[in-house]
Design a protein around this motif. Structure first.
Motif, PDB file in Angstrom:
ATOM      1  N   SER A  58     -21.765  -3.217  -3.238  1.00  0.00           N
ATOM      2  CA  SER A  58     -22.875  -2.478  -2.634  1.00  0.00           C
ATOM      3  C   SER A  58     -22.697  -0.972  -2.839  1.00  0.00           C
ATOM      4  CB  SER A  58     -22.973  -2.809  -1.142  1.00  0.00           C
ATOM      5  OG  SER A  58     -24.060  -2.140  -0.565  1.00  0.00           O
ATOM      6  N   TYR A  59     -21.463  -0.508  -2.674  1.00  0.00           N
ATOM      7  CA  TYR A  59     -21.176   0.913  -2.918  1.00  0.00           C
ATOM      8  C   TYR A  59     -21.505   1.289  -4.358  1.00  0.00           C
ATOM      9  CZ  TYR A  59     -18.488   5.038  -4.127  1.00  0.00           C
ATOM     10  OH  TYR A  59     -18.116   6.265  -4.630  1.00  0.00           O
ATOM     11  N   ARG A  62     -25.247   1.436  -4.917  1.00  0.00           N
ATOM     12  CA  ARG A  62     -25.835   2.661  -4.336  1.00  0.00           C
ATOM     13  C   ARG A  62     -25.543   3.880  -5.209  1.00  0.00           C
ATOM     14  NH1 ARG A  62     -23.585   0.479   0.237  1.00  0.00           N
ATOM     15  NH2 ARG A  62     -22.044   2.149   0.356  1.00  0.00           N
ATOM     16  N   GLU A  63     -24.339   3.945  -5.777  1.00  0.00           N
ATOM     17  CA  GLU A  63     -24.008   5.052  -6.668  1.00  0.00           C
ATOM     18  C   GLU A  63     -24.852   5.003  -7.945  1.00  0.00           C
ATOM     19  OE1 GLU A  63     -21.656   7.870  -6.387  1.00  0.00           O
ATOM     20  OE2 GLU A  63     -22.386   7.213  -4.431  1.00  0.00           O
ATOM     21  N   ARG A  66     -28.185   6.214  -7.022  1.00  0.00           N
ATOM     22  CA  ARG A  66     -28.187   7.670  -6.805  1.00  0.00           C
ATOM     23  C   ARG A  66     -28.357   8.421  -8.117  1.00  0.00           C
ATOM     24  NH1 ARG A  66     -24.308  12.078  -5.428  1.00  0.00           N
ATOM     25  NH2 ARG A  66     -22.554  10.860  -6.164  1.00  0.00           N
ATOM     26  N   GLN A  72     -33.979  -0.413  -5.924  1.00  0.00           N
ATOM     27  CA  GLN A  72     -34.228  -1.573  -5.090  1.00  0.00           C
ATOM     28  C   GLN A  72     -35.429  -2.312  -5.637  1.00  0.00           C
ATOM     29  OE1 GLN A  72     -33.690   0.391  -0.975  1.00  0.00           O
ATOM     30  NE2 GLN A  72     -33.246  -1.798  -0.752  1.00  0.00           N
ATOM     31  N   ARG A  82     -31.383  -7.114   0.473  1.00  0.00           N
ATOM     32  CA  ARG A  82     -31.617  -5.960  -0.397  1.00  0.00           C
ATOM     33  C   ARG A  82     -31.328  -6.371  -1.833  1.00  0.00           C
ATOM     34  NH1 ARG A  82     -28.881  -0.210   0.719  1.00  0.00           N
ATOM     35  NH2 ARG A  82     -30.671   0.031   2.059  1.00  0.00           N
ATOM     36  N   TRP A  84     -31.433  -5.545  -6.010  1.00  0.00           N
ATOM     37  CA  TRP A  84     -31.285  -4.430  -6.936  1.00  0.00           C
ATOM     38  C   TRP A  84     -31.662  -4.896  -8.338  1.00  0.00           C
ATOM     39  CZ3 TRP A  84     -29.920   0.198  -4.873  1.00  0.00           C
ATOM     40  CH2 TRP A  84     -29.329   0.179  -3.607  1.00  0.00           C
TER      41      TRP A  84
END
Length: 193
Positions: A58-59, A62-63, A66, A72, A82, A84
């Protein structure tokens, strides 16, 4: 953006920060999976593919989000879930001779991550080669050639190879023929000193 409208043009990455964000083995595997399947997945599903915990995956997702590499996707019905997906079907890195030293260094690091992953895949294949069926053993190849080419000829060769592979790039929405397996094709063409 609907799942059907995910861009199929390559995303060109020239920002050294984005290159450095991608230059992690788990992120490379995440992007490879999302780009090869053209699907949307959860961090938990992705964790099974890359061999990390769901929280670590998950980290990484998210990176990647970013830096504009993933986004998403619409839920499959469970609002808590969620999903991706990749923002582009493929990407290329561009830090040529006119780029900053920082961009060239980031590109080199990213290439080294991919090269290490590719070498590991070749080693794994070599270890299990004797366990393959005769059909798959005979169908598999590993080799290379040194060709004398102009830059224009190399460009033409690269385009021809990409065109040869295009019909075999199947997503989750394109059913492969019975008996198909995931096959990695390593291709590199670069001038030597």
């Amino acid at each position: 953006m609907s799942e059907e409208s995910v861009e199929h043009r390559p995303l060109v990455i020239s920002d050294p920060q984005v290159m450095r964000a991608l230059a992690h083995p788990a992120r490379v595997e995440i992007m490879d999976h999302l780009n090869s399947t053209d699907s949307a997945i959860t961090a938990t599903e992705c964790a099974e593919i890359v061999g990390l915990s769901p929280s670590a995956t998950s980290y990484h997702l998210r990176e990647l989000a970013r830096f504009g590499l993933v986004e998403q996707a619409p839920s499959r019905g469970d609002a808590r879930e969620r999903l991706w997906r990749s923002k582009a079907r493929s990407f290329g890195v561009e830090a040529g001779p006119d780029s900053s030293q920082e961009a060239r260094a980031a590109q080199e690091t990213l290439i080294e991550v991919y090269a290490a992953r590719d070498y590991q895949r070749i080693r794994e294949w070599a270890r299990r080669l004797g366990d393959e069926s005769k059909e798959w053993y005979d169908a598999t190849t590993y080799g290379g050639s040194v060709l004398m080419l102009t830059a224009e000829e190399l460009t033409t060769l690269n385009e021809a190879v990409r065109e040869l592979m295009r019909p075999y790039r199947r997503s989750d929405r394109t059913r492969p023929p019975e008996g198909a397996r995931a096959v990695v094709v390593h291709y590199a063409a670069m001038p030597m000193d």
